[in-house]
Design a protein around this motif. Structure first.
Motif, mmCIF file in Angstrom:
data_model
loop_
_atom_site.group_PDB
_atom_site.id
_atom_site.type_symbol
_atom_site.label_atom_id
_atom_site.label_comp_id
_atom_site.label_asym_id
_atom_site.label_seq_id
_atom_site.Cartn_x
_atom_site.Cartn_y
_atom_site.Cartn_z
ATOM 1 N N VAL B 254 0.831 -1.211 0.000
ATOM 2 C CA VAL B 254 0.000 0.000 0.000
ATOM 3 C C VAL B 254 0.862 1.256 0.000
ATOM 4 C CG1 VAL B 254 -1.896 -1.124 1.224
ATOM 5 C CG2 VAL B 254 -0.140 0.088 2.533
ATOM 6 N N GLU B 255 0.261 2.350 -0.442
ATOM 7 C CA GLU B 255 0.861 3.663 -0.295
ATOM 8 C C GLU B 255 0.045 4.411 0.753
ATOM 9 O OE1 GLU B 255 1.468 5.677 -4.009
ATOM 10 O OE2 GLU B 255 2.005 3.820 -5.036
ATOM 11 N N GLY B 256 0.601 5.535 1.216
ATOM 12 C CA GLY B 256 -0.064 6.302 2.273
ATOM 13 C C GLY B 256 -1.533 6.572 1.986
ATOM 14 N N GLN B 257 -1.829 6.878 0.717
ATOM 15 C CA GLN B 257 -3.201 7.246 0.371
ATOM 16 C C GLN B 257 -4.166 6.065 0.422
ATOM 17 O OE1 GLN B 257 -1.886 8.681 -3.319
ATOM 18 N NE2 GLN B 257 -2.406 6.845 -4.484
ATOM 19 N N ASP B 258 -3.626 4.831 0.489
ATOM 20 C CA ASP B 258 -4.492 3.651 0.589
ATOM 21 C C ASP B 258 -4.922 3.385 2.030
ATOM 22 O OD1 ASP B 258 -4.117 3.145 -2.144
ATOM 23 O OD2 ASP B 258 -2.218 2.124 -1.723
ATOM 24 N N LEU B 259 -4.294 4.083 2.976
ATOM 25 C CA LEU B 259 -4.608 3.871 4.393
ATOM 26 C C LEU B 259 -5.251 5.131 4.964
ATOM 27 C CD1 LEU B 259 -1.275 2.224 5.658
ATOM 28 C CD2 LEU B 259 -3.347 1.071 4.874
ATOM 29 N N PHE B 260 -6.069 4.950 5.978
ATOM 30 C CA PHE B 260 -6.593 6.107 6.696
ATOM 31 C C PHE B 260 -6.858 5.728 8.138
ATOM 32 C CE2 PHE B 260 -11.093 4.937 7.086
ATOM 33 C CZ PHE B 260 -11.226 3.959 6.113
ATOM 34 N N VAL B 261 -6.889 6.749 8.974
ATOM 35 C CA VAL B 261 -7.148 6.535 10.399
ATOM 36 C C VAL B 261 -8.596 6.874 10.665
ATOM 37 C CG1 VAL B 261 -6.687 7.498 12.689
ATOM 38 C CG2 VAL B 261 -4.788 6.940 11.159
ATOM 39 N N ARG B 282 6.783 -0.736 7.274
ATOM 40 C CA ARG B 282 6.865 0.508 6.516
ATOM 41 C C ARG B 282 8.258 0.648 5.913
ATOM 42 N NH1 ARG B 282 9.981 4.664 9.463
ATOM 43 N NH2 ARG B 282 10.462 3.712 11.459
ATOM 44 N N ARG B 283 8.277 1.042 4.651
ATOM 45 C CA ARG B 283 9.549 1.286 3.984
ATOM 46 C C ARG B 283 9.664 2.768 3.660
ATOM 47 N NH1 ARG B 283 12.374 -3.619 2.370
ATOM 48 N NH2 ARG B 283 13.840 -2.119 1.554
ATOM 49 N N ILE B 284 9.053 3.617 4.494
ATOM 50 C CA ILE B 284 9.253 5.056 4.364
ATOM 51 C C ILE B 284 9.866 5.573 5.660
ATOM 52 C CG2 ILE B 284 7.309 5.224 2.763
ATOM 53 C CD1 ILE B 284 5.671 6.550 4.799
ATOM 54 N N ASP B 285 10.617 6.646 5.558
ATOM 55 C CA ASP B 285 11.359 7.172 6.699
ATOM 56 C C ASP B 285 10.448 7.776 7.758
ATOM 57 O OD1 ASP B 285 13.619 6.410 5.411
ATOM 58 O OD2 ASP B 285 14.132 8.410 4.666
ATOM 59 N N ASP B 286 10.962 7.782 8.990
ATOM 60 C CA ASP B 286 10.238 8.351 10.132
ATOM 61 C C ASP B 286 9.598 9.697 9.791
ATOM 62 O OD1 ASP B 286 11.267 6.241 11.506
ATOM 63 O OD2 ASP B 286 12.355 7.408 13.017
ATOM 64 N N ALA B 287 10.403 10.599 9.204
ATOM 65 C CA ALA B 287 9.971 11.979 9.010
ATOM 66 C C ALA B 287 8.707 12.088 8.163
ATOM 67 C CB ALA B 287 11.093 12.789 8.374
ATOM 68 N N PHE B 288 8.433 11.040 7.344
ATOM 69 C CA PHE B 288 7.303 11.127 6.410
ATOM 70 C C PHE B 288 6.094 10.302 6.854
ATOM 71 C CE2 PHE B 288 11.177 11.984 4.040
ATOM 72 C CZ PHE B 288 10.848 13.188 3.438
ATOM 73 N N LEU B 289 6.195 9.643 8.004
ATOM 74 C CA LEU B 289 5.144 8.700 8.406
ATOM 75 C C LEU B 289 3.797 9.357 8.672
ATOM 76 C CD1 LEU B 289 6.749 6.137 10.875
ATOM 77 C CD2 LEU B 289 5.619 5.648 8.702
ATOM 78 N N ARG B 295 7.066 15.605 9.829
ATOM 79 C CA ARG B 295 7.045 16.692 8.834
ATOM 80 C C ARG B 295 5.625 16.999 8.370
ATOM 81 N NH1 ARG B 295 11.861 16.510 4.510
ATOM 82 N NH2 ARG B 295 10.309 17.722 3.400
ATOM 83 N N PRO B 296 5.148 18.225 8.627
ATOM 84 C CA PRO B 296 3.756 18.545 8.273
ATOM 85 C C PRO B 296 3.509 18.545 6.764
ATOM 86 C CG PRO B 296 4.835 20.401 9.406
ATOM 87 C CD PRO B 296 5.860 19.318 9.273
ATOM 88 N N ASP B 297 4.582 18.619 5.970
ATOM 89 C CA ASP B 297 4.391 18.692 4.521
ATOM 90 C C ASP B 297 4.429 17.316 3.854
ATOM 91 O OD1 ASP B 297 7.030 18.310 5.185
ATOM 92 O OD2 ASP B 297 7.821 19.454 3.494
ATOM 93 N N SER B 298 4.534 16.252 4.646
ATOM 94 C CA SER B 298 4.629 14.918 4.048
ATOM 95 C C SER B 298 3.305 14.485 3.437
ATOM 96 C CB SER B 298 5.044 13.884 5.092
ATOM 97 O OG SER B 298 4.906 12.586 4.548
ATOM 98 N N VAL B 299 3.361 14.002 2.209
ATOM 99 C CA VAL B 299 2.153 13.472 1.586
ATOM 100 C C VAL B 299 2.260 11.948 1.430
ATOM 101 C CG1 VAL B 299 1.531 15.572 0.361
ATOM 102 C CG2 VAL B 299 3.112 13.976 -0.692
ATOM 103 N N LEU B 300 3.385 11.375 1.902
ATOM 104 C CA LEU B 300 3.605 9.933 1.750
ATOM 105 C C LEU B 300 2.991 9.135 2.877
ATOM 106 C CD1 LEU B 300 7.405 10.002 0.809
ATOM 107 C CD2 LEU B 300 5.462 9.746 -0.734
ATOM 108 N N GLY B 301 2.767 9.798 4.008
ATOM 109 C CA GLY B 301 2.361 9.071 5.205
ATOM 110 C C GLY B 301 0.861 9.015 5.390
ATOM 111 N N VAL B 302 0.465 8.741 6.635
ATOM 112 C CA VAL B 302 -0.940 8.577 6.987
ATOM 113 C C VAL B 302 -1.235 9.515 8.159
ATOM 114 C CG1 VAL B 302 -2.706 6.907 7.662
ATOM 115 C CG2 VAL B 302 -0.688 6.136 6.377
ATOM 116 N N PRO B 303 -2.041 10.554 7.962
ATOM 117 C CA PRO B 303 -2.322 11.479 9.066
ATOM 118 C C PRO B 303 -2.984 10.762 10.245
ATOM 119 C CG PRO B 303 -3.073 12.384 6.955
ATOM 120 C CD PRO B 303 -2.686 10.970 6.706
#
Lengths: 265, 481
Positions: B254-261, B282-289, B295-303
């Protein structure tokens, strides 16, 4: 002192959004200076997430609000019994060691002006903290509207004006520059004058032997029974009582109303 | 061909040749020597072309270890395997598992009570002011007390029984797909080798990985855990590996956009409606989770992901903040961690490291710059580095001045004599230097498949195995007893 808080924040989106996720630090944690009598947070149509106390000892709770929606209201109401502890944070359970609060952030990076301000002669860490707080109060005039949410400590110094957030960030930058762990604290304050802000912010500086001690340069004092402490962070953004993101375009218009009053016992 | 001698910065250094010792073939390579000698002249280039074709067809072209460079370039595959005996591996396995356990014990400790710091065994500054220290996970105990679920440990060999750990990788080490594909391709091309030699299989890795991830499902999960791999997307250089592992384990990629809280949990969008997710590799870095926490500008993660994680609604593998344990400055304290948490002596040695911050070390380093490797404490990717034996007098003099100006910013290590393994080259077969990265799995149990990724420096005399500088890969065999 018995303090009652009524804090209503409303976000209005220009066009309906598909949903909103928020992370709240809106519930005060108990310590020697504050006891929760009654506290509640409501979010219109919101689903609460798990609630927990983080490593800094602050209560955190996630919220999700399903869309489509064009407005959210978060209402915090509660009553806290406070006591004057001379600014010392005692009986606050936390697991992050003071050393972790030495790391600077982009918003609290000291520039030459802040380093100059921090060059006060004081051998004792407590004296130093008081001197820094006074120096910040002298250097930054209280003036709403002169700064914004993302203004850095260095920018505040250059402008010489700001609000409580700016005072706190400059003090944090100066304290860390002097090798003292420091953090940003968000909370409420009972105010008598128009000048002070009810949704307030100040700094805490770690003093060996005492632990964390609050300093409020904006009011030239240490927090006392008029203060309600919500949560802390490395800077204003990190300590924000509400962090949120909407799925959808457009910036929300924010409306905040805070009423803090003392209740006669 | 025994113990090839190379002139090295004016000194002659002997390298351990893993195939030949004192003019004789070492036992584990006996059958391979035979194979090599009887390989028809034309067959080799034919097989090499076949191997490249296979790699290209399966699309495994990413750069290992995030070294940068052209992501679509094929990393050269060398058909000559690297071989360990069961006894050699048994010791390595014990050492790797010991290290993986100690690294996790360290992470649990520093995010709870910090006993190792209080005991004065590691400086507080190195831990709590570390860039990778993540206060968001302080006080949170992840399921089974595991922060780093896949530990990649980079090893070099300098003698028959002499191994050194170059570095630990506690976040999301990549390259395991090479370990699996190298084996797959060797078995397809040379089935006879796998009949003649009793080689321990590595294909259990995906099952073990799945079991490891399932074993760290959070307490709120009361059913067969739903596992997903979270990738930054197809533009990531390791995307092939992410999809490969998802396929092998039978889990969703999955990518970030496939998941939601929503509420207390994380959900995955599916055609049958939302499905609750329990474990995220997860294979994305901490800062983007999670833009609400990092990082508030991350679009890779899951809010909102971190609030769910911290309240026990989902497991993150590896846990945010695991990177403190694989920091270059923290590395020197790993032997101390092993003693402190396990009460054992380290089985695998660290490369001796001189801290220029210490006066005695500084004097030693300044005295021997032409033979040492000097690195910046926080440098990476080979920047700000001096390789003494390869440097000119001017370069050494310039570095001497830099170290003198800021000693605390530098560490120094001996130039290691990396072992060699026979490798197919234009002229035939010749020894080339290698390293090794095994992948240790940590969940309810600590597991390791017998094998790893061997990288080889294809250029004669080169000690640099990085794929960006002409490195290749080999199949790595561990023989059965």
């Amino acid at each position: 002192m018995l303090i009652a808080v009524d804090h209503l924040t409303t976000w209005r989106y220009p066009a309906p959004v598909r949903g909103v996720v928020q992370s709240h630090r809106l519930r005060p944690a108990q310590h020697d200076g504050q006891k929760i009598v009654d506290w509640g947070v409501t979010v219109t149509d919101g689903t609460p997430g798990g609630s927990f106390r983080d490593g800094a000892g602050d209560w955190v709770q996630g919220w999700t609000i399903r869309g489509p929606l064009s407005e959210i209201a978060v209402r915090v109401t509660g009553m806290v019994e406070t006591a004057d502890t001379a600014g010392i944070l005692r009986g606050h359970r936390e697991s992050i060691p003071p050393e972790a609060w030495l790391r600077e952030t982009p918003a609290t990076r000291p520039d030459a002006a802040i380093r100059a301000l921090a060059a006060v002669a004081a051998a004792d860490p407590l004296d130093l903290a008081h001197a820094l707080s006074a120096a910040v109060a002298d250097a930054i005039a209280w003036e709403p509207g002169a700064t914004h949410a993302a203004t850095t400590a260095a920018e505040t110094m250059a402008a010489g004006r700001g609000v409580c957030q700016d005072h706190a960030q400059v003090l944090i930058a100066a304290a860390r520059h002097c090798g003292r762990p420091a953090r940003y604290v968000a909370g409420y304050m009972l105010t008598a004058t128009e000048k002070a802000e009810a949704a307030h912010a100040w700094a805490e500086i770690h003093i060996p032997g005492l632990g964390w001690v609050g300093f409020d340069p904006a009011n030239r004092c240490c927090p006392d029974a008029r203060y309600v402490r919500l949560g802390s962070g490395r800077d204003a953004q990190d300590a924000a009582p509400v962090r949120g993101i909407a799925r959808g375009p457009g910036e929300a218009a924010l409306d905040v109303a805070v009423a803090v009053r003392s209740v006669q016992q | 061909m025994a113990g090839r001698q190379t002139r090295n910065g004016g000194r002659v250094t002997a390298y351990f040749n893993e195939m030949y010792e004192d003019g004789r073939v070492r036992a584990p390579y006996a059958r391979l020597e035979d194979w090599m000698r009887h390989m028809p002249a034309g067959l080799r280039s034919l097989k090499q072309a076949e191997a490249e074709d296979l790699f290209r067809r399966i699309g495994i072209t990413f750069a290992v270890y995030g070294e940068g460079g052209d992501p679509d370039r094929l990393i050269p595959f060398d058909m000559f395997p690297r071989v360990f005996t069961a006894a050699e591996w048994a010791r390595l396995e014990r050492g790797i598992k010991q290290r993986a356990r100690a690294l996790n014990a360290f992470l649990v400790d520093i995010y709870q009570r910090g006993e190792i710091v209080r005991a004065g065994r590691i400086p507080a500054r190195l831990v709590y002011q570390n860039e990778a220290y993540e206060k968001a996970v302080a006080g949170i105990r992840p399921p089974k007390g595991v922060y780093s679920h896949i530990v990649g440990i980079d090893l070099v060999r300098t003698g028959p029984d002499e191994f050194f750990v170059l570095e630990d990788n506690c976040r999301t080490p990549s390259g395991v797909s090479y370990m699996l594909e190298n084996r797959e391709i060797m078995m397809r091309m040379f089935p006879e080798l796998f009949q003649a030699n009793r080689i321990q299989p590595v294909d259990a890795y995906s099952d073990l990985l799945r079991r490891t991830l399932a074993s760290v499902a959070p307490a709120k999960c009361d059913r067969d855990p739903c596992i997903v791999i979270l990738t930054p997307g197809h533009f990531n250089s390791a995307y092939y590996e992410h999809s490969f592992l998802a396929d092998l384990m039978g889990v969703e990629l999955v990518e970030g956009q496939d998941l939601f809280v929503e509420g207390e949990f994380v959900w995955m969008r599916t055609t049958q409606g939302p499905k609750r997710v329990d474990v995220i590799y997860r294979r994305i870095d901490d800062a983007f989770l999670d833009p609400l926490c990092f990082r508030p500008d991350s679009v890779l993660g899951v809010p909102g992901l971190m609030d769910v994680y911290r309240s026990g609604g989902v497991a993150l593998c590896s846990a945010p903040g695991a990177g403190v344990a694989d920091d270059k400055a923290v590395y020197t304290f790993v032997p101390e961690m092993i003693r402190f948490y396990l009460g054992e002596e380290p089985i695998l040695q660290n490369v001796p490291t001189w801290q220029c911050a210490r006066e005695a070390d500084l004097a030693y380093v300044m005295d021997r710059l032409p033979e040492l490797v000097v690195k910046e404490v926080h440098g990476s990717g080979g920047y700000g580095m001096l390789v003494g034996p390869k440097a000119s007098a001017e370069q050494i003099a310039a570095f001497r001045a830099k170290i003198a100006a800021d000693p605390a910013n530098y560490i120094a290590q001996p130039t290691l004599a990396l072992s060699t393994v026979p490798t197919f080259v234009a002229e035939g077969v010749a020894p080339r230097h290698v390293d090794l990265r095994p992948y240790c799995l940590v969940g309810e149990r600590v597991e390791l498949v017998p094998g790893g990724l061997t990288r080889v420096a294809l250029t004669e005399g080169s000690l640099v195995v990085n794929s960006s500088q002409g490195g290749g890969v080999k199949d790595t065999w561990v023989l059965a007893e």
